[in-house]
Enzyme design. Structure first.
Site, PDB file in Angstrom:
ATOM      1  CB  SER A   3      32.279 -12.727 -29.887  1.00 48.33           C
ATOM      2  OG  SER A   3      31.429 -11.536 -29.205  1.00 48.33           O
ATOM      3  CD  GLU A  40      37.969 -10.766 -24.060  1.00 50.65           C
ATOM      4  OE1 GLU A  40      39.136 -10.849 -24.452  1.00 50.65           O
ATOM      5  OE2 GLU A  40      36.933 -10.407 -24.305  1.00 50.65           O
ATOM      6  CG  HIS A  70      33.488 -11.570 -24.818  1.00 46.22           C
ATOM      7  ND1 HIS A  70      34.510 -10.851 -25.394  1.00 46.22           N
ATOM      8  CD2 HIS A  70      32.402 -10.842 -25.896  1.00 46.22           C
ATOM      9  CE1 HIS A  70      34.445 -11.269 -26.701  1.00 46.22           C
ATOM     10  NE2 HIS A  70      33.640 -10.640 -26.700  1.00 46.22           N
TER      11      HIS A  70
END
Lengths: 295, 295
Positions: A147, A216, A189
Site C-alpha cells: 500500500s 489488492e 489498491h
C-alpha cells in the site's frame, strides 16, 4: 519508436540505471493475506538470501504501529524468519537512531507497512534509516512494501488524488518518494479504488514513467535487471505512456479535463512479467527466460 | 547528523549519484538579460568546451517559439556560437524526429527556454530528443534552462502552486521532471513571486530534497561534482530540510496549514556556492577550492 533506456549511459541523470548487483524490490497493492496462506509474504521471504533471514518491519507509514507490527511479526515468524525487528519509527529522531540503522543493516528482508506515504517520506526522507535501506537493497536484501509502502518506492509518488475522476489537470497530488526505483510510478489498491485515471494523469504529465497499478492481494517483484514479475491472486495493471501521441495537459487550467491520444494498457496475472526498459510484455515462458539470463 | 550521500553506493536508487565525468547544468530563474550585457548567457556559453561551440535552443516550453527563438539565436550568436539551432519542438512527433536528435548531438550547449514546464515534460518525456540531451550532458555538454526550463530539470518538479500561501497540504502541484539532476527541487522567479512557501511545502513532504529557489536574472551552475555556484546579479535561495525535526503534513487534510520545525535557509550571491551532498555553504574561497579539486 523510442530506444530502450538501457542502451544509454548517463550515471548522473535519473533515467533508469543499467542493471547492477542488488536485491529485489517487491511492491504490494495492499490488503495482502497476513494470517492465512500468506501467499505474497511467503514469496517476499523466499527471495531473501539463505544466510540473511532476519526481517525488519518498518511501520512509519502507519498511525497504529502497535496494532500492525505484531501481525507482521507473527507472519514472518511463521515463514521462518530467524528474528523480526518491529520498528515503529514515528519521528525524525527515531529515523536517525543508530539502533534502528543497525537492525536494518543486519536484516535480509526490509518490509514497509501500509498507512500514509507522506508519513514515510516526511519522517524518513534524508534520514540514516532510509540510507541504510538503500544500502541494503544495493547489497542484496529484499525490500518490500504494501500500500503506502509500495506507492512511496519510486523517485516521485502520488500521495492524494480525486477519487472519481483524476484525469483533470492537478487531479493527483505528488511529491518526491523514497527513491528506491527509477522510471515508474506505483499506485496501490488499484482495482478496488478504480485508480486508472490517476496513472493516466501522471502519464500525460510525463510519458516517460511507466504506470504500475497494483490490485489488492497482488504484488510485483521488481528484479534487479528491471524486469517486473506479477505475484499473488490479484491483478497488476500497467499504463505505458511512452508512445503517447498527444495530450492537451499543458494547455489547460487547473481542474480541466485532460485529453490523451494513445496510451498502452496491460493487465498482468501471477507469473507474467514486463521488461521496464524494453517495454516488453513477458508471458510465463518469456519471463522465465529473462530471469534465467539475469546475472 | 546525516551522512553525505556520496559516501553511499547504490547505483539503482535515485539517490544523488557520485560524481561522474559530465557537463555542467545551469538553472536560471527567468527574465535573464538577453539583449544587453548577457551576463548569465555569457557564463553559460563560457562553460562549453572550446571545440563544441554549436548551441541548440529548445523552445518546447514556450507557446510562442517563433518570438523567443530569434532572441536567443541573436544572443548566442553575439557570444560566439558557431551555429545556433532553433528547435521549436512542439509535439511528440517532433520530439522523436531524427533531425532534431542529430542537431542536439552535435551541440555543445543545449538551452531550454521558459514557458510551461508541463509542456516540456508532456512533449519530451521518454523521447529520443530528451535521451539525446541526457547523453550530451553525460559526455560534457552544457545544459541550461531558464524559468520552466530550470524548474523541469530535477526528477520531480513543481508545475503549479498557490500564489499566496503554498504552505498548505497540496499547495503545490508536482510531477516527474526531466531527470537531469537528482536530490533537489528547483523553483524559478523565486523572489519576485514570493515562492518560499512552495519549497517549504516540498521540504516538509520529503526533507531529503534540497530546495533551490532562483531569483530573476540569477542562476546556478550545478557542477558535475554536485557543487552549486550562484551567478548573475540576483539571488539564489536554498531551503535545506535535511535536518527537519518535525512536520504535521502527514496528519492533515488537504488544504490545512503545514507546521515545520527546523529548516535551514541560505541566500547565495554571485560567486558563492553550496555543496549539495555535504550540505555545506561555500564562500568565494571555499568554492574556488572545491572547483579546483574537481576532476
Amino acid at each position: 519508436m523510442f530506444p530502450p533506456k538501457a542502451l544509454l549511459g548517463n550515471d548522473r541523470s535519473m533515467a533508469p540505471q543499467s542493471p547492477t548487483a542488488a536485491g529485489p524490490l517487491v511492491a504490494i497493492g495492499g490488503a495482502e493475506d497476513r494470517t492465512s496462506d500468506l501467499e505474497i509474504l511467503k514469496q517476499v521471504f523466499s527471495l531473501s538470501q539463505p544466510d540473511s533471514r532476519e526481517v525488519a518491519v518498518i511501520a512509519t507509514a502507519s498511525g497504529i504501529p502497535e496494532q500492525i507490527l505484531p501481525i507482521y511479526a507473527t507472519a514472518f515468524g511463521r515463514l521462518g524468519a530467524s528474528r523480526v525487528h518491529a520498528l515503529a519509527i514515528q519521528s525524525r529522531e527515531q529515523a536517525a537512531d543508530a539502533r534502528n540503522v543497525t537492525l536494518i543493516r543486519q536484516s535480509g528482508v526490509i518490509f514497509f507497512t501500509g498507512g500514509d506515504q507522506l508519513r514515510l517520506t516526511s519522517i524518513l526522507g534524508g534520514s540514516p534509516v532510509l540510507e541504510a535501506v538503500r544500502t541494503r537493497l544495493a547489497t542484496g536484501a529484499v525490500v518490500a512494501g504494501t500500500s503506502a509502502g509500495a506507492a512511496a518506492m519510486p523517485g516521485t509518488m502520488i500521495y492524494n488524488g480525486c477519487a472519481t475522476d483524476a484525469l483533470r489537470k492537478g487531479g493527483v497530488n505528488m511529491t518526491f518518494g523514497l527513491g528506491l526505483v527509477a522510471g515508474l510510478v506505483i499506485d496501490s489498491h488499484f482495482l478496488a479504488r478504480g485508480r486508472f485515471t490517476r496513472l493516466m494523469e501522471v502519464g500525460a504529465s510525463n510519458p516517460e514513467q511507466l504506470g504500475v497499478g497494483i490490485g489488492e492481494d497482488a504484488g510485483v517483484i521488481i528484479h534487479p535487471n528491471r524486469v517486473l514479475e506479477a505475484i499473488g491472486p490479484g491483478h497488476v495493471v500497467l499504463i505505458d505512456s511512452r508512445e503517447l501521441a498527444h495530450t492537451n495537459i499543458a494547455e489547460l487550467s487547473m481542474g480541466e479535463a485532460v485529453s490523451i491520444e494513445h496510451m498502452i494498457l496491460h493487465a498482468l496475472v501471477s507469473g507474467h512479467g514486463f521488461d521496464i526498459d524494453a517495454r516488453r510484455y513477458l508471458d510465463a515462458d518469456a519471463l522465465a527466460t529473462c530471469l534465467a539470463e539475469a546475472p
